[in-house]
Design an enzyme around this catalytic site. Structure first.
Site, PDB file in Angstrom:
ATOM      1  N   GLY A  16       0.799  -1.228   0.000  1.00 41.31           N
ATOM      2  CA  GLY A  16       0.000   0.000   0.000  1.00 41.31           C
ATOM      3  C   GLY A  16       0.824   1.268   0.000  1.00 41.31           C
ATOM      4  N   LYS A  17       2.115   1.146  -0.258  1.00 43.53           N
ATOM      5  CA  LYS A  17       3.010   2.317  -0.207  1.00 43.53           C
ATOM      6  C   LYS A  17       2.575   3.402  -1.205  1.00 43.53           C
ATOM      7  CE  LYS A  17       6.611  -0.077  -1.379  1.00 43.53           C
ATOM      8  NZ  LYS A  17       5.861  -1.339  -1.574  1.00 43.53           N
ATOM      9  N   SER A  57      12.546  -0.901  -1.250  1.00 40.31           N
ATOM     10  CA  SER A  57      13.777  -0.696  -0.463  1.00 40.31           C
ATOM     11  C   SER A  57      13.915  -1.752   0.638  1.00 40.31           C
ATOM     12  CB  SER A  57      13.844   0.723   0.114  1.00 40.31           C
ATOM     13  OG  SER A  57      12.653   1.157   0.704  1.00 40.31           O
TER      14      SER A  57
END
Length: 208
Positions: free
Chosen positions: A18-19, A87
């Site tokens: 959901g970033k 990341s």
């Protein structure tokens, strides 16, 4: 008129957590506050700045460090910068934190099981779990959970709106925004900085 102070909001989490959705919503909140804002989305950066890189650890690190380099340039020139690549490795996230300085890490928590069951329209997690594809973050390639992020949101228990509210509340506590009120609701104009778009129902959705 005081000069805008730049800072970077760095979202990290598994693919599908959901970033980008929260980042896109946060972008509109910053815009509504009159802040110069950019998003460095993982998928969009790979199409442009990091085209040709693969998914080995070395290439993943190179991609993240490139994003961190650009985020630093933007931040030191007074731009509020939102980054939302996976990341997966702590070392490269920490390198970006050290480079940028004004760095707010947001861990977007969701589990592989939940994403595979309900947020996997391309079936990539199912293929990775079945061993049909390899090197998949969170399945057979590590995702190193942040040890002490400034903000954690849990998209298993929160709606995107609730996650956004929590991010704004913490950014206010950290002194980066003046208020934690959600200013933008309903339709949101596509920023063009992510692969998200506005649905006919007025919500932000992922393009497939």
């Amino acid at each position: 008129m005081s000069e805008q102070q730049g800072f970077t909001v760095w979202f990290t989490g598994l693919s599908g957590a959901g970033k980008s959705t929260i980042a896109e919503m946060l972008y509109h909140e910053f815009q509504s506050r009159g802040l110069k804002t950019e998003i460095l989305d993982g998928d969009e950066v790979r199409k442009n700045l990091s085209k040709g890189l693969g998914f080995s650890k070395e290439d993943r690190d190179t991609n993240i460090l490139r994003i961190g380099f650009v985020a630093n340039l933007l931040t030191r020139n007074g731009v509020v910068t939102i980054c939302c690549p996976i990341s997966p490795y702590k070392e490269t996230r920490d390198a970006c934190r050290e480079l940028i300085g004004e760095f707010v890490e947001v861990y977007v928590h969701a589990t592989v099981d939940e994403i595979a069951a309900n947020r996997d329209p391309k079936g990539l997690y199912k293929k990775a779990l079945a061993g049909e594809i390899t090197g998949f973050t969170g399945v057979d390639d590590p995702y190193e959970v942040p040890e002490d992020p400034e903000i954690t949101v849990d998209t298993l228990s929160q709606t995107p709106e609730e996650s956004l509210q929590h991010v704004l509340m913490r950014l206010q506590e950290l002194g980066h925004v003046d208020d934690d009120t959600v200013h933008v609701t309903g339709d949101r104009v596509h920023s063009g900085l992510t692969d998200l778009r506005v649905s006919e129902a007025g919500t932000v959705v992922k393009e497939h």
